[in-house]
Design an enzyme around this catalytic site. Structure first.
Site, PDB file in Angstrom:
ATOM      1  CG  ASN A   9     -12.132  -3.365   0.393  1.00 54.92           C
ATOM      2  OD1 ASN A   9     -12.807  -2.630   1.113  1.00 54.92           O
ATOM      3  ND2 ASN A   9     -12.665  -4.369  -0.292  1.00 54.92           N
ATOM      4  CD1 TRP A  10      -8.437  -0.700   5.580  1.00 53.73           C
ATOM      5  CD2 TRP A  10      -9.224   0.996   6.810  1.00 53.73           C
ATOM      6  NE1 TRP A  10      -7.360   0.006   6.057  1.00 53.73           N
ATOM      7  CE2 TRP A  10      -7.810   1.053   6.810  1.00 53.73           C
ATOM      8  CE3 TRP A  10      -9.928   1.984   7.514  1.00 53.73           C
ATOM      9  CZ2 TRP A  10      -7.104   2.047   7.495  1.00 53.73           C
ATOM     10  CZ3 TRP A  10      -9.229   2.971   8.187  1.00 53.73           C
ATOM     11  CH2 TRP A  10      -7.830   3.000   8.182  1.00 53.73           C
ATOM     12  CE  LYS A  11     -12.732  -7.250   1.876  1.00 51.19           C
ATOM     13  NZ  LYS A  11     -12.824  -8.659   1.566  1.00 51.19           N
ATOM     14  CG  HIS A  94     -15.359  -6.332  -3.345  1.00 50.40           C
ATOM     15  ND1 HIS A  94     -15.835  -7.453  -2.704  1.00 50.40           N
ATOM     16  CD2 HIS A  94     -14.040  -6.246  -3.031  1.00 50.40           C
ATOM     17  CE1 HIS A  94     -14.839  -8.006  -2.018  1.00 50.40           C
ATOM     18  NE2 HIS A  94     -13.737  -7.299  -2.211  1.00 50.40           N
ATOM     19  CD  GLU A  96     -16.267  -9.051   0.645  1.00 51.58           C
ATOM     20  OE1 GLU A  96     -16.299  -7.860   1.009  1.00 51.58           O
ATOM     21  OE2 GLU A  96     -15.305  -9.804   0.894  1.00 51.58           O
ATOM     22  CD  GLU A 166     -10.497  -8.053  -4.936  1.00 48.51           C
ATOM     23  OE1 GLU A 166      -9.595  -7.787  -4.145  1.00 48.51           O
ATOM     24  OE2 GLU A 166     -11.698  -7.904  -4.676  1.00 48.51           O
ATOM     25  N   GLY A 172     -10.340 -13.385   1.138  1.00 41.10           N
ATOM     26  CA  GLY A 172     -10.591 -13.650   2.553  1.00 41.10           C
ATOM     27  C   GLY A 172     -10.432 -15.111   2.959  1.00 41.10           C
ATOM     28  CB  SER A 209      -5.531 -14.536   0.428  1.00 39.64           C
ATOM     29  OG  SER A 209      -6.829 -14.900   0.871  1.00 39.64           O
ATOM     30  N   GLY A 230      -7.449  -6.707   1.319  1.00 39.33           N
ATOM     31  CA  GLY A 230      -8.496  -6.620   2.330  1.00 39.33           C
ATOM     32  C   GLY A 230      -7.904  -6.737   3.726  1.00 39.33           C
ATOM     33  N   GLY A 231      -7.948  -7.947   4.284  1.00 33.74           N
ATOM     34  CA  GLY A 231      -7.535  -8.190   5.669  1.00 33.74           C
ATOM     35  C   GLY A 231      -6.201  -7.567   6.058  1.00 33.74           C
TER      36      GLY A 231
HETATM   37  P1  PGA Z   1      -8.473 -10.147   1.260  1.00 31.14           P
HETATM   38  O1  PGA Z   1      -9.604  -9.266   0.538  1.00 31.14           O
HETATM   39  O2  PGA Z   1      -7.160  -9.498   1.013  1.00 31.14           O
HETATM   40  O3  PGA Z   1      -8.861 -10.146   2.711  1.00 31.14           O
HETATM   41  O4  PGA Z   1      -8.546 -11.507   0.652  1.00 31.14           O
HETATM   42  C1  PGA Z   1      -9.380  -8.705  -0.716  1.00 31.14           C
HETATM   43  C2  PGA Z   1     -10.578  -7.894  -1.148  1.00 31.14           C
HETATM   44  O5  PGA Z   1     -11.698  -8.279  -0.840  1.00 31.14           O
HETATM   45  O6  PGA Z   1     -10.429  -6.858  -1.818  1.00 31.14           O
END
Ligand code: PGA
Length: 246
Positions: A9-11, A94, A96, A166, A172, A209, A230-231
């Site tokens: 997930n590149w956000k 998600h 967010e 998640e 994150g 993470s 994500g990251g």
């Molecule tokens: P992260 O994000 O790996 O940076 O913790 C995961 C996500 O939001 O899907």
């Protein structure tokens, strides 16, 4: 047998250069894990086109989708539009989007239904805050999120979903959930989902993470069928190393 899948997930990150780098870098991937990248909607066609040019097996997904088919919804992107660009998956719910954009479980279910109607696979995210976990209510909270979405899916298409656990406190933050916490929640999610979908066949991903260092210990768990990253999905070598841990 559930096929393992690692989804990036590149956000709000990524460039056309990164799309080309991933498409060519994944062209030689020979592993058995399914790989998917969800770039911003503006970059889906670039990634899908580059993947096809390189005969790269990486799948492409959207990070969000409109709850409606079409019409006067300024700024929205529909499931069929994502699909036309080359997306086969869509992340919905998600944390967010729930926290920053006020998305409710009802909206998450509408979005999942729009994806299913065009034959795309929703990746439905659930997860509790640290406050909920500290209060010992995480099982009940996540169970309710799962039920609220799955109970609203159109009956004929339910089985094609992917679920992603998640925990918000792990997204994150560098605080990954422990293997015990993950296995126990995934087994719980599978049990709660059983009245609505074929939960034995449904893939349940862990996200929060995930890194090359912790991936293997999470992905080997019996109820973990892959990761939502994500990251670490913004760096090709890290993304590949995580998939190697499946
Ligand atoms: P992260 O994000 O790996 O940076 O913790 C995961 C996500 O939001 O899907």
């Amino acid at each position: 047998m559930r096929k393992q899948i690692v989804v990036g997930n590149w956000k709000l990150n990524g460039t056309t250069v990164l799309c080309h780098q991933f498409a060519s870098g994944l062209a030689d991937y020979k592993g058995s894990v399914e790989l998917v990248i969800c770039p911003p909607a503006t970059h889906i066609d670039c990634l899908a086109g580059a993947a096809s040019a390189h005969h790269s097996k990486v799948g492409v997904g959207g990070q969000n989708v409109a709850a409606q088919f079409s019409g006067a919804y300024t700024g929205e992107v529909s499931a069929s539009m994502l699909q036309e660009l080359g997306a086969c998956y869509g992340i919905v719910g998600h944390s967010e989007r729930r926290a920053l954009f006020g998305e409710t479980s009802e909206m998450v279910a509408q979005k999942a239904n729009r994806l299913l109607e065009v034959g795309m696979t929703p990746i439905i995210c659930v997860g509790e805050s640290s406050l909920v976990r500290e209060g010992g209510e995480h099982g009940k909270f996540v169970g309710r999120q799962v039920t609220e979405v799955l109970s609203r899916l159109a009956p004929s298409v339910e089985s094609a979903v992917i679920l992603a656990y998640e925990p918000i406190w792990a997204v994150g933050t560098g605080n990954t959930a422990s293997p015990e916490q993950v296995q126990s929640m995934h087994a719980h999610i599978r049990a709660v989902a059983a009245p609505f979908i074929n939960s034995v066949a449904t893939r349940v991903l862990y996200g929060g993470s995930v890194t090359p260092d912790n991936a293997a210990s999470l992905l080997e768990l019996p109820d973990v069928d892959g990761a939502l990253v994500g990251g670490a999905s913004l760096e090709l070598d890290k993304f590949l190393a995580i998939a190697g841990g499946c």
